[in-house]
Design a protein around this motif. Structure first.
Motif, short mmCIF file in Angstrom:
data_model
loop_
_atom_site.label_atom_id
_atom_site.label_comp_id
_atom_site.label_asym_id
_atom_site.label_seq_id
_atom_site.Cartn_x
_atom_site.Cartn_y
_atom_site.Cartn_z
N ALA A 1 15.73 0.55 -16.12
CA ALA A 1 15.20 1.75 -15.99
C ALA A 1 13.37 1.28 -16.12
CB ALA A 1 15.35 2.86 -16.24
N GLN A 2 13.17 0.43 -17.03
CA GLN A 2 11.57 -0.12 -17.24
C GLN A 2 11.41 -0.92 -16.25
OE1 GLN A 2 11.80 -1.60 -21.32
NE2 GLN A 2 12.35 0.55 -22.13
N ALA B 1 18.50 7.43 -18.10
CA ALA B 1 18.15 5.90 -17.88
C ALA B 1 19.03 5.19 -16.60
CB ALA B 1 18.17 4.83 -18.69
N SER C 1 13.26 -11.11 -25.82
CA SER C 1 14.21 -10.74 -25.28
C SER C 1 14.79 -10.76 -23.84
CB SER C 1 14.56 -9.21 -25.79
OG SER C 1 13.65 -8.56 -25.12
N ARG D 1 12.84 4.27 -31.64
CA ARG D 1 12.92 4.42 -30.34
C ARG D 1 13.10 6.39 -30.20
NH1 ARG D 1 17.19 1.27 -27.16
NH2 ARG D 1 15.86 1.22 -25.20
N VAL E 1 20.96 -0.78 -19.17
CA VAL E 1 20.42 0.37 -18.30
C VAL E 1 19.15 0.71 -18.89
CG1 VAL E 1 22.37 1.35 -17.04
CG2 VAL E 1 21.97 1.98 -19.59
N SER E 2 18.85 0.85 -20.24
CA SER E 2 17.49 1.52 -20.43
C SER E 2 16.61 0.52 -20.15
CB SER E 2 17.41 1.76 -21.86
OG SER E 2 17.66 0.73 -22.82
N ILE E 3 16.69 -0.75 -20.10
CA ILE E 3 15.42 -1.83 -19.88
C ILE E 3 15.62 -1.97 -18.49
CG2 ILE E 3 15.16 -4.35 -20.18
CD1 ILE E 3 15.51 -2.67 -22.66
N GLU F 1 16.50 4.48 -6.02
CA GLU F 1 15.37 5.07 -6.56
C GLU F 1 14.12 4.21 -6.18
OE1 GLU F 1 15.41 5.45 -10.80
OE2 GLU F 1 17.29 6.35 -10.79
N LEU G 1 20.19 7.43 -22.78
CA LEU G 1 20.90 6.50 -21.93
C LEU G 1 21.31 7.41 -20.56
CD1 LEU G 1 22.35 3.89 -22.56
CD2 LEU G 1 24.23 5.32 -23.12
N ALA H 1 10.85 0.51 -12.85
CA ALA H 1 9.60 1.34 -12.67
C ALA H 1 8.34 0.52 -12.52
CB ALA H 1 9.26 2.27 -13.91
N PRO I 1 11.06 6.13 -18.31
CA PRO I 1 12.16 5.28 -19.23
C PRO I 1 12.10 5.41 -20.60
CG PRO I 1 10.69 3.99 -17.73
CD PRO I 1 10.34 5.49 -17.69
N VAL I 2 13.25 4.98 -21.27
CA VAL I 2 12.95 5.06 -22.82
C VAL I 2 12.41 3.94 -23.13
CG1 VAL I 2 14.78 5.69 -24.88
CG2 VAL I 2 15.62 5.08 -22.31
N GLY I 3 11.37 4.03 -24.03
CA GLY I 3 10.75 2.91 -24.60
C GLY I 3 11.44 2.07 -25.34
N GLY I 4 10.96 0.68 -25.67
CA GLY I 4 11.46 0.03 -26.56
C GLY I 4 12.71 -0.78 -25.96
N GLU I 5 13.35 -1.66 -26.85
CA GLU I 5 14.40 -2.14 -26.80
C GLU I 5 15.54 -2.08 -27.77
OE1 GLU I 5 14.21 -6.16 -24.98
OE2 GLU I 5 12.43 -5.66 -23.96
N MET J 1 12.11 -8.50 -21.94
CA MET J 1 10.86 -9.16 -21.78
C MET J 1 10.67 -10.40 -20.95
SD MET J 1 8.72 -7.46 -23.46
CE MET J 1 9.17 -5.74 -24.30
#
Lengths: 328, 353
Positions: free
Chosen positions: A193-194, B264, A158, B297, A189-191, A222, B261, A197, B277-281, A161
Motif C-alpha cells: 500500500a505504501q 492496506a 528491507s 506502528r 500488503v502493508s508495504i 486503485e 492490515l 501510494a 497506508p500503515v507506516g513502518g515495516e 525499502m
C-alpha cells in the motif's frame, strides 16, 4: 483522448522461433498511453503482459523478437532503433521497475553510487550535484535518514525499502514513461500500500506516464486510469478502469473479475473459469478464448475478433459486432 | 485433555531458531547468541470439520506453525496435540501420520519431476500399505485423480505437462491418498492465477464438505481467508494478536494491527480513492520490540504497551473475539461498534453483460 499519446503501440507482434516452428507470443497488440496517464495491464501468467513491457523497453529474452508492428514514443518510432540508440532511451526517456528489488539492484555498489551513475549517464551533473540529487530522491521515495543511508548497500535495506530505491532509480533521470512490471508483488500488503501510494504520487507530481503490469486487480483498481486485459498474447478488452472492473464486456474479463474472492462478504462458491489458458503452441483458431467461453457461437470458432466498440470499453468479442446483434 | 470434537490443538506452541554466527567468530567478536523467535507461544484449537486460518505478513511465523502442526519441526516449547495425543510422542505412530497431510505453496517444487503422476499419488498409499495389489492401487489412484477434477489418463504424464493449477490438484490428490482427517495447507493458492485460485478454493471447500476434513489454512490473502475459514487467527511477529470467528474478524476487527492490515489491502471498491497506508515495516523477529510487538506502528500505543506483553483474552464488547491488546482491554480503542476501517460501497464486482 485529446492530447497526443506519449506511447503508442500499433499491431505489435512478438515471435519466438523454435525448432518446432514459430510461436507467436504477442498478436496484434495495440494501445496508447497519454501523458501522465497510468495504464494497467492485467491477465494471467503467460498472457503476454510482461512480454509487452519487455518489447517496449527492448529487453526481450532471445530468441524472442519483434516481428511486426510499431512502437512510437512521443511520435517517434523506437522499435527499429539500434541497441546503442535504445540504451540512451532506456533510463532517460523510459524507466523500468521490475518485480524483484533484490535482483534489480547491484549488490556490490552502494545505492548512492547506483543512483548517481544513472543520473550522470543521462543528465549533465557534477559529482556533488548528483549526490545531492540522489539524497533528494531517496527522501522523496520515503527513505528515512537518506543522507546516511545513501552509502548503504542494497542488502542493508528491507524488501520494501529496496523497492523504494528501485523506484528512485527508475525515476531519477526523469523519464516520460515508466514500465513497472509487478512492482508490488514481492511485497507484503502493508508495504504494498505504501509503494502504490508512492508510485501514484510521483506519477502525478512529475506528470510521468506509466504502464503498470500486474495480476493483482486490486492494485490496478486503485492505481490505473485505464486498463488493458490480456489473454493468450492479445488485448481482449481495454477501457477506463471503473468500466473494465465494474462492467466488463469481454466474457473473459467478466470471468476474471468474478473469480476474485470478494473481501467484503463471503460467498458459498466462487465463480470460476474452467480450464486453463492455452499454451502458445496450441492456441485454438478463431477467438483464443472460445474453448472456455460460456457465450461461444459458430463465428468464434473460425474467425478471430479484433477490438470492437462495446460501449464504455473496447472488447475483442464477436458479441459486440453490430452484425451479430441478435446474439447479445 | 481436549474434547473429542477437537482434531488439532496447539498449547503455548513456540519455535526458536538459533541464527548465531559460528561459535569461534562469536567468541572473537564477543557477540551473544542470536535467537530468532519465529513462533512465540501460541494456542488455538480446531474442531473437527472446520477451517482455522492463520494470516499475517511474511516473517510472522505462520508457516512455522504449519510445519510444527504436522511434526516437521519439533516445538521448542509447548505441545502440538492431534486428537489429544502429543505429536512429539506420536511421531513413531504411522497411523497418526497417515491421518495428517500437508499441501505446499509451490506446486512446481513439491512434486518430483521424474515421477509419473500416478506414482506421485500412489506413494502414500504404498508407504502406508493402504491398498493391496497393483490393480486395486491403480484403481484408487484413478479415483483420486477424478475426485480432484483430473482425468485418470493424466496418471501416465509427468508434472511438467501440467499447469500450476493442475499441479496443485495433483498435490491435493496425493494428500488425500492416505485418507487423512487433517490437512495443513501452507499458502496453497498463492502461486496461482486468480481464476485458477477460484477453482482450487472451490475444490477444497467441496472436499471438506464431502470428506469431513479439518483444515489448518495458512495465507497472507485476507480475501481468500474470508472465503474458506470458520475461524481466523491474525499473527504478528510470532504471536496471535486476534483470534475470532471469520465473519467477526471482518465485521468488527479489534486489534489495531488487524485493522491496519484490512486497510492496506488493495480492493476493487477503491477505484479512484486514496488511502492512508500503515507506516513502518514489520520489525525483525530477532530483536522484537519490547511489550506489545506492534507498539512502534500502533496509533494507540502508550507506556504500558511498550512495557508489558498483552495476553490473548476476550475483547471488551465482543467476547467471541480473543484479542491481545492493552488498548482494547482498557477501552482506549474506538470499540466494536465502529465501522470497519473503510466504508465500502457496492457489494460484489463485475456482473454485467
Amino acid at each position: 483522448m485529446t492530447a497526443a499519446p506519449l506511447l503508442e503501440v500499433r499491431n505489435l507482434r512478438v515471435e519466438f522461433p523454435t525448432r518446432r516452428g514459430t510461436l507467436v507470443a504477442l498478436h496484434d497488440v495495440s494501445f496508447s498511453i497519454a501523458p501522465g496517464e497510468i495504464l494497467g495491464v492485467v491477465g494471467e501468467s503467460g498472457a503476454g503482459k510482461s512480454m509487452t513491457g519487455a518489447a517496449i523497453i527492448r529487453l526481450l529474452e532471445p530468441p524472442g523478437r519483434i516481428a511486426g508492428g510499431q512502437i512510437l514514443l512521443e511520435g517517434r518510432r523506437i522499435d527499429n532503433l539500434s541497441q546503442d540508440e535504445m540504451r540512451r532511451i532506456r533510463g532517460r526517456r523510459i524507466g523500468a521497475i521490475f518485480q524483484d528489488p533484490l535482483t534489480t539492484l547491484n549488490p556490490l555498489y552502494t545505492v548512492g553510487r547506483q543512483l548517481t551513475e544513472t543520473m550522470q549517464t543521462h543528465l549533465d551533473l557534477s559529482n556533488s550535484e548528483a549526490r545531492k540529487r540522489a539524497i533528494d530522491w531517496l527522501e522523496m521515495v520515503g527513505i528515512p535518514a537518506a543522507a546516511q543511508r545513501i552509502d548503504s548497500y542494497p542488502h542493508e535495506f528491507s524488501g520494501g525499502m529496496r523497492q523504494r530505491v528501485v523506484i528512485a532509480l527508475a525515476l531519477c533521470a526523469e523519464p516520460r514513461l515508466v514500465v513497472a512490471d509487478e512492482p508490488t508483488t514481492a511485497l507484503d500488503v502493508s508495504i504494498q500500500a505504501q509503494v502504490i501510494a508512492l508510485l501514484k504520487r510521483l506519477a502525478r507530481e512529475k506528470n510521468t506516464s506509466m504502464m503498470l503490469v500486474t495480476h493483482d486487480m486490486g492494485v490496478i483498481a486503485e492505481t490505473a486510469d485505464r486498463v488493458a486485459v490480456m489473454y493468450a498474447g492479445r488485448v481482449v478488452e481495454i477501457g477506463p478502469v471503473r468500466e473494465v472492473v465494474k462492467h466488463p464486456h469481454h466474457p473473459y474479463s467478466i470471468g476474471l473479475m468474478n473469480s476474485i474472492p470478494p473481501l467484503d462478504h463471503r460467498v458459498e462458491r466462487l465463480a470460476q473459469i474452467d480450464g486453463a489458458m492455452p499454451r502458445l503452441n496450441a492456441v485454438p483458431p478463431g477467438c483464443p478464448y472460445n474453448p472456455r467461453c460460456p457465450k461461444v457461437f459458430d463465428r468464434c470458432i473460425v474467425e478471430r475478433p479484433d477490438l470492437l466498440d462495446a460501449g464504455s470499453t473496447s472488447a475483442a468479442c464477436w458479441l459486440y459486432d453490430r452484425a451479430e446483434a441478435p446474439h447479445v | 485433555m481436549s474434547e473429542p470434537a477437537t482434531v488439532f490443538e496447539a498449547e503455548d506452541l513456540a519455535r526458536y531458531f538459533d541464527v548465531s554466527r559460528p561459535a569461534l567468530q562469536r567468541l572473537l567478536s564477543r557477540e551473544p547468541r542470536r535467537i530468532l523467535r519465529a513462533v512465540d507461544g501460541i494456542s488455538f484449537s480446531i474442531p473437527k470439520g472446520t477451517t482455522l486460518s492463520l494470516v499475517g505478513e511474511s516473517g510472522c511465523g505462520k508457516s512455522t506453525v504449519a510445519r510444527m502442526a504436522v511434526g516437521l519441526y519439533p516445538p521448542t516449547r509447548g505441545r502440538a496435540l492431534f486428537e489429544g495425543v502429543d505429536l512429539d510422542r506420536a511421531r513413531a505412530a504411522a497411523d497418526q501420520r497417515r491421518r495428517m497431510q500437508m499441501i505446499f505453496q509451490d506446486p512446481y517444487a513439491s512434486l518430483n519431476p521424474r515421477w509419473r503422476v500416478r506414482d506421485i499419488v500412489a506413494e502414500p498409499i504404498r508407504a502406508f500399505g493402504l491398498v493391496q495389489g497393483g490393480a486395486a492401487r491403480r484403481e484408487r489412484v484413478a479415483q483420486l485423480l477424478t475426485q480432484v477434477g483430473l482425468s485418470p489418463l493424466d496418471g501416465t504424464k509427468y508434472p511438467h505437462e501440467f499447469s500450476g493449477g493442475q499441479r496443485q490438484r495433483i498435490s491435493i490428490a496425493r494428500a488425500l491418498s492416505s485418507n487423512p482427517d487433517f490437512l495443513v495447507c501452507d499458502e496453497p493458492t498463492s502461486a496461482l492465477d486468480v481464476s485458477v485460485q477460484a477453482q482450487i478454493l472451490n475444490l477444497m471447500k467441496g472436499l471438506q464438505r464431502d470428506l469431513g476434513l479439518t483444515y489448518l489454512f495458512i495465507s497472507h490473502n485476507l480475501a481468500v481467508v474470508r472465503q474458506i475459514s470458520d475461524r481466523i487467527g491474525v499473527m504478528y511477529l510470532g504471536r496471535i494478536v486476534e483470534l475470532a470467528p471469520a465473519e467477526t474478524v471482518f465485521v468488527s476487527p479489534r486489534h489495531p494491527y488487524t485493522r491496519a492490515l484490512m486497510d492496506a489491502i488493495p480492493d476493487l471498491e477503491m477505484i479512484g480513492r486514496r488511502r492512508i497506508p500503515v507506516g513502518g515495516e514489520v520489525p525483525s523477529p530477532i530483536n522484537p520490540p519490547s511489550g506489545c510487538h506492534f507498539h512502534p506502528r500502533c496509533p494507540l500505543a502508550n507506556d504500558r504497551c511498550r512495557r508489558e506483553d498483552p495476553v490473548l483474552k476476550p475483547a471488551r464488547g465482543t467476547p467471541q473475539t480473543m484479542v491481545a491488546c492493552h488498548a482494547v482491554e482498557e477501552g482506549r480503542d474506538t470499540g466494536p461498534t465502529a465501522v470497519p476501517p473503510l466504508e465500502r460501497v457496492g457489494s460484489s464486482p463485475a456482473t454485467s453483460a
